[in-house]
Design a protein around this motif. Structure first.
Motif, PDB file in Angstrom:
ATOM      1  N   GLY A   1       0.805  -1.216   0.000  1.00  0.00           N
ATOM      2  CA  GLY A   1       0.000   0.000   0.000  1.00  0.00           C
ATOM      3  C   GLY A   1       0.839   1.269   0.000  1.00  0.00           C
ATOM      4  N   VAL A   2       2.079   1.140  -0.465  1.00  0.00           N
ATOM      5  CA  VAL A   2       3.011   2.264  -0.512  1.00  0.00           C
ATOM      6  C   VAL A   2       3.303   2.566  -1.979  1.00  0.00           C
ATOM      7  CG1 VAL A   2       5.329   3.019   0.130  1.00  0.00           C
ATOM      8  CG2 VAL A   2       4.016   1.587   1.697  1.00  0.00           C
ATOM      9  N   SER A   3       3.493   3.824  -2.293  1.00  0.00           N
ATOM     10  CA  SER A   3       3.743   4.175  -3.688  1.00  0.00           C
ATOM     11  C   SER A   3       5.114   3.693  -4.162  1.00  0.00           C
ATOM     12  CB  SER A   3       3.648   5.693  -3.885  1.00  0.00           C
ATOM     13  OG  SER A   3       4.789   6.331  -3.346  1.00  0.00           O
ATOM     14  N   LYS A   4       5.194   3.415  -5.461  1.00  0.00           N
ATOM     15  CA  LYS A   4       6.483   3.040  -6.058  1.00  0.00           C
ATOM     16  C   LYS A   4       7.498   4.169  -5.877  1.00  0.00           C
ATOM     17  CE  LYS A   4       5.778   2.117 -10.310  1.00  0.00           C
ATOM     18  NZ  LYS A   4       5.723   1.633 -11.695  1.00  0.00           N
ATOM     19  N   MET A   5       7.022   5.393  -5.960  1.00  0.00           N
ATOM     20  CA  MET A   5       7.916   6.535  -5.831  1.00  0.00           C
ATOM     21  C   MET A   5       8.595   6.538  -4.458  1.00  0.00           C
ATOM     22  SD  MET A   5       7.300  10.564  -6.697  1.00  0.00           S
ATOM     23  CE  MET A   5       5.866  10.743  -5.681  1.00  0.00           C
ATOM     24  N   THR A   6       7.848   6.190  -3.413  1.00  0.00           N
ATOM     25  CA  THR A   6       8.439   6.118  -2.072  1.00  0.00           C
ATOM     26  C   THR A   6       9.495   5.027  -2.002  1.00  0.00           C
ATOM     27  OG1 THR A   6       6.447   6.990  -1.021  1.00  0.00           O
ATOM     28  CG2 THR A   6       7.935   5.704   0.373  1.00  0.00           C
ATOM     29  N   ILE A   7       9.195   3.880  -2.575  1.00  0.00           N
ATOM     30  CA  ILE A   7      10.170   2.777  -2.556  1.00  0.00           C
ATOM     31  C   ILE A   7      11.440   3.183  -3.279  1.00  0.00           C
ATOM     32  CG2 ILE A   7      10.613   0.407  -3.295  1.00  0.00           C
ATOM     33  CD1 ILE A   7       7.563  -0.114  -2.890  1.00  0.00           C
ATOM     34  N   TYR A   8      11.294   3.752  -4.472  1.00  0.00           N
ATOM     35  CA  TYR A   8      12.478   4.165  -5.233  1.00  0.00           C
ATOM     36  C   TYR A   8      13.230   5.312  -4.555  1.00  0.00           C
ATOM     37  CZ  TYR A   8      11.479   1.177  -9.236  1.00  0.00           C
ATOM     38  OH  TYR A   8      11.289   0.091 -10.055  1.00  0.00           O
TER      39      TYR A   8
END
Length: 193
Positions: A47-54
């Protein structure tokens, strides 16, 4: 004197969000395998954005390694006190048991991913193995000093004989790994009293 530390932009890293990402990544690797554990899939599951992961990890491998590290620190803590021989024995026995669980499958997958992406397991070694190896070497050296570990070979050689053997036996399946086998291996290598 002025503070010259860099100013961080954006919101600080949330522990809950980081936990969700790493839990999702580990769970997916264990249940569905490495191919299914993409950044897109981790983002959906956590439930976390890809942008946050990257933003927080430079690569997929880094996320996978951190997910594995988190699990390893929970499953295989290295005791900070007590008899050195017993600390290594307890840890090696726990490692043998862990290798027979999803942990072993995930460890192999993470190492394979590192090798396939970079041509070596260097990132895995730097982020996981090197750190835990250094801690274990200090424990073995302490045991050699206090006499609980009789073997006089260099601590690195002793460590490699124990953990290298366990990993080799696991990877190639020459024998079932058990906690008892690991305890006997440690005793034979470290020539315990």
């Amino acid at each position: 004197m002025t503070d010259v530390s860099p100013v961080r932009r954006g919101r600080p890293r949330s522990v809950e969000t980081e936990d969700a990402i790493l839990e999702s990544a580990y769970r997916m690797m264990a249940a569905q395998g490495l191919a299914a554990t993409t950044i897109d899939a981790i983002a959906r599951d956590s439930g976390v954005s890809k942008m946050t992961i990257y933003k927080w990890w430079p690569s997929r491998e880094a996320v996978l390694i951190d997910a594995f590290l988190r699990q390893a620190s929970t499953m295989l803590p290295l005791s900070e006190s007590g008899d050195p021989f017993m600390r290594i024995t307890k840890h090696a026995a726990a490692y043998a048991v862990a290798l027979n669980s999803d942990f072993g499958k995930v460890q192999l997958a993470v190492i394979a991913e590192c090798i396939s992406r970079t041509g070596s397991a260097k990132i895995f070694s730097e982020r996981y193995l090197g750190i835990r190896r250094d801690i274990s070497l200090a424990i073995i050296k302490d045991g050699q000093k206090d006499g609980s570990i009789v073997a006089s070979e260099p601590a690195g050689d002793l460590y490699d004989r124990i953990y290298g053997t366990l990993f080799y036996e696991y990877v190639f399946g020459f024998r079932p790994l058990t906690a008892d086998y690991a305890r006997k291996l440690v005793k034979s290598v470290l020539s315990a009293r």
